[in-house]
Design an enzyme around this catalytic site. Structure first.
Site, PDB file in Angstrom:
ATOM      1  N   MET A  30       0.853  -1.187   0.000  1.00  0.00           N
ATOM      2  CA  MET A  30       0.000   0.000   0.000  1.00  0.00           C
ATOM      3  C   MET A  30       0.895   1.245   0.000  1.00  0.00           C
ATOM      4  O   MET A  30       0.443   2.338   0.337  1.00  0.00           O
ATOM      5  CB  MET A  30      -0.942  -0.006   1.208  1.00  0.00           C
ATOM      6  CG  MET A  30      -1.888  -1.208   1.171  1.00  0.00           C
ATOM      7  SD  MET A  30      -3.471  -0.937   1.993  1.00  0.00           S
ATOM      8  CE  MET A  30      -2.936  -0.687   3.659  1.00  0.00           C
ATOM      9  N   GLY A  36      11.029  -3.061   5.427  1.00  0.00           N
ATOM     10  CA  GLY A  36      10.293  -4.331   5.382  1.00  0.00           C
ATOM     11  C   GLY A  36       9.853  -4.637   3.958  1.00  0.00           C
ATOM     12  O   GLY A  36      10.000  -5.770   3.464  1.00  0.00           O
ATOM     13  N   HIS A  37       9.340  -3.607   3.270  1.00  0.00           N
ATOM     14  CA  HIS A  37       8.947  -3.800   1.864  1.00  0.00           C
ATOM     15  C   HIS A  37      10.181  -4.114   1.017  1.00  0.00           C
ATOM     16  O   HIS A  37      10.130  -4.950   0.112  1.00  0.00           O
ATOM     17  CB  HIS A  37       8.292  -2.534   1.306  1.00  0.00           C
ATOM     18  CG  HIS A  37       7.018  -2.154   1.973  1.00  0.00           C
ATOM     19  ND1 HIS A  37       6.881  -1.028   2.740  1.00  0.00           N
ATOM     20  CD2 HIS A  37       5.800  -2.765   1.982  1.00  0.00           C
ATOM     21  CE1 HIS A  37       5.637  -0.949   3.194  1.00  0.00           C
ATOM     22  NE2 HIS A  37       4.969  -1.977   2.746  1.00  0.00           N
ATOM     23  N   GLN A 148       5.951 -11.059   7.500  1.00  0.00           N
ATOM     24  CA  GLN A 148       5.475 -11.819   8.674  1.00  0.00           C
ATOM     25  C   GLN A 148       4.795 -10.928   9.718  1.00  0.00           C
ATOM     26  O   GLN A 148       3.998 -11.394  10.519  1.00  0.00           O
ATOM     27  CB  GLN A 148       6.656 -12.557   9.309  1.00  0.00           C
ATOM     28  CG  GLN A 148       6.246 -13.478  10.446  1.00  0.00           C
ATOM     29  CD  GLN A 148       7.381 -13.803  11.381  1.00  0.00           C
ATOM     30  OE1 GLN A 148       8.438 -14.206  10.913  1.00  0.00           O
ATOM     31  NE2 GLN A 148       7.196 -13.608  12.671  1.00  0.00           N
ATOM     32  N   MET A 184       8.938  -2.593  11.617  1.00  0.00           N
ATOM     33  CA  MET A 184       8.710  -1.544  10.615  1.00  0.00           C
ATOM     34  C   MET A 184       7.254  -1.605  10.145  1.00  0.00           C
ATOM     35  O   MET A 184       6.707  -2.680   9.903  1.00  0.00           O
ATOM     36  CB  MET A 184       9.630  -1.749   9.431  1.00  0.00           C
ATOM     37  CG  MET A 184      11.078  -1.604   9.850  1.00  0.00           C
ATOM     38  SD  MET A 184      11.964  -0.581   8.724  1.00  0.00           S
ATOM     39  CE  MET A 184      13.525  -0.498   9.584  1.00  0.00           C
ATOM     40  N   SER A 185       6.673  -0.426  10.003  1.00  0.00           N
ATOM     41  CA  SER A 185       5.291  -0.309   9.537  1.00  0.00           C
ATOM     42  C   SER A 185       5.114   1.092   8.988  1.00  0.00           C
ATOM     43  O   SER A 185       5.661   2.054   9.547  1.00  0.00           O
ATOM     44  CB  SER A 185       4.332  -0.518  10.721  1.00  0.00           C
ATOM     45  OG  SER A 185       3.045  -0.026  10.394  1.00  0.00           O
TER      46      SER A 185
HETATM   47  O1  PAF Z   1      -0.096  -5.593   3.622  1.00  0.00           O
HETATM   48  C1  PAF Z   1      -0.544  -4.712   2.872  1.00  0.00           C
HETATM   49  O2  PAF Z   1       0.107  -3.688   2.618  1.00  0.00           O
HETATM   50  C2  PAF Z   1      -1.931  -4.880   2.265  1.00  0.00           C
HETATM   51  O3  PAF Z   1      -2.803  -5.493   3.142  1.00  0.00           O
HETATM   52  C3  PAF Z   1      -1.906  -5.607   0.901  1.00  0.00           C
HETATM   53  C4  PAF Z   1      -1.409  -7.041   1.038  1.00  0.00           C
HETATM   54  C5  PAF Z   1      -1.047  -4.847  -0.069  1.00  0.00           C
HETATM   55  C6  PAF Z   1      -3.335  -5.669   0.324  1.00  0.00           C
HETATM   56  O4  PAF Z   1      -3.878  -4.402   0.164  1.00  0.00           O
END
Ligand code: PAF
Length: 279
Positions: A30, A36-37, A148, A184-185
């Protein structure tokens, strides 16, 4: 890197890869990317020839009073990060592309969506399952990568993918943490500096329980009580639960080979989740 906003263009771009039998990895996000990404992108780059990332703030997984409108966004920064991370295709549809006016079909996840976050954010996993199902259909990747930290999301997506016969390997990548332990978020951005300090209680609680588990403690209640002692400074503890990692049902004592300790709490108005696998 190609940045693509429509499903038609994306299908066209990926058709070329499929002709040459190249393995496609998919990282749904998103946006407001963090390390993390980047770990998910790295894993995809290791396993696959082509890496596709998506940035889409999915409206159907937010409740009516939740943070859809304020969810952090920084598209230019994300685009630069994706390009530097070696992403081949970045898919950034708008809401009308994914949910056109006539859209009425949703994916209803089963039991795995009911406990933990499901009990506090009704509809969240229906939205997640629906958008991930659509993105899987659009991309038809060979692998898809999830963090995770969103343990229940991983379980719901894995079961949705198996139930609906997607030939996709779902890979869960370990949580990436700040040096002091905070998971991380993208939502960490909401924290004031005082809240950021108090948020550390979450990872501290999980690590203390993990240390007790390593030292031989196998009683679920004693482990959760140990963790709970660290959580008194939080504004609202939604849940702190030891569950079976496959069924997400409450773990029974003595604990078996693998359980997961999951937590969700508010610090100020920010809701954070985290977990640790005890194995
Ligand atoms: O984890 C996220 O960022 C969201 O839930 C995802 C998997 C992209 C779905 O919108």
């Amino acid at each position: 890197m190609q940045t693509i906003t429509t499903i038609t263009e994306l299908r066209h771009a990926l058709a070329e890869s499929r002709k040459t039998d190249r393995c496609v990895g998919f990282v749904p996000t998103m946006g407001y990317l963090h390390d993390g990404h980047l770990a998910l992108l790295r894993e995809s780059r290791i396993r696959c020839h082509v890496t596709v990332a998506s940035i889409f703030v999915n409206p159907t997984q937010f409740g009516p009073t939740e943070d859809l409108s304020t969810y952090p966004r920084d598209f230019l920064r994300d685009e630069t990060l994706c390009s530097a991370a070696g992403v081949d295709i970045l898919f950034t549809p708008d809401a009308g592309e994914i949910y056109p006016a006539h859209f009425t079909t949703f994916v209803e996840p089963g039991e795995l969506a009911r406990p933990l976050c499901g009990a506090f954010r009704p509809g969240q996993f229906r939205g997640v399952a629906t958008v991930v199902c659509k993105l899987f259909n659009i991309m038809q990747p060979d692998f898809a990568f999830f963090g995770q930290k969103d343990f229940q999301q991983c379980a719901v997506v894995r079961s949705m993918s198996a139930d609906l016969d997607f030939p996709i390997e779902i890979v869960t990548v370990p949580t990436v943490r700040e040096p002091d332990g905070l998971a991380m978020s993208s939502r960490n951005k909401y924290l004031t500096s005082d809240e950021r300090k108090r948020a550390l209680a979450i990872s501290r609680a999980l690590f203390t329980a993990e240390a007790a588990f390593r030292a031989g403690e196998r009683e679920a209640k004693r482990l959760t009580d140990t963790a709970r002692r660290h959580l008194t400074e939080l504004d609202q503890l939604q849940y702190l639960e030891l569950v079976d990692p496959d069924s997400l049902e409450p773990a029974t004592s003595p604990l078996g080979r693998r359980t997961v300790l999951c937590v969700a709490a508010y610090i100020g108005s920010t809701r954070l989740i985290d977990n640790v696998i005890l194995t």
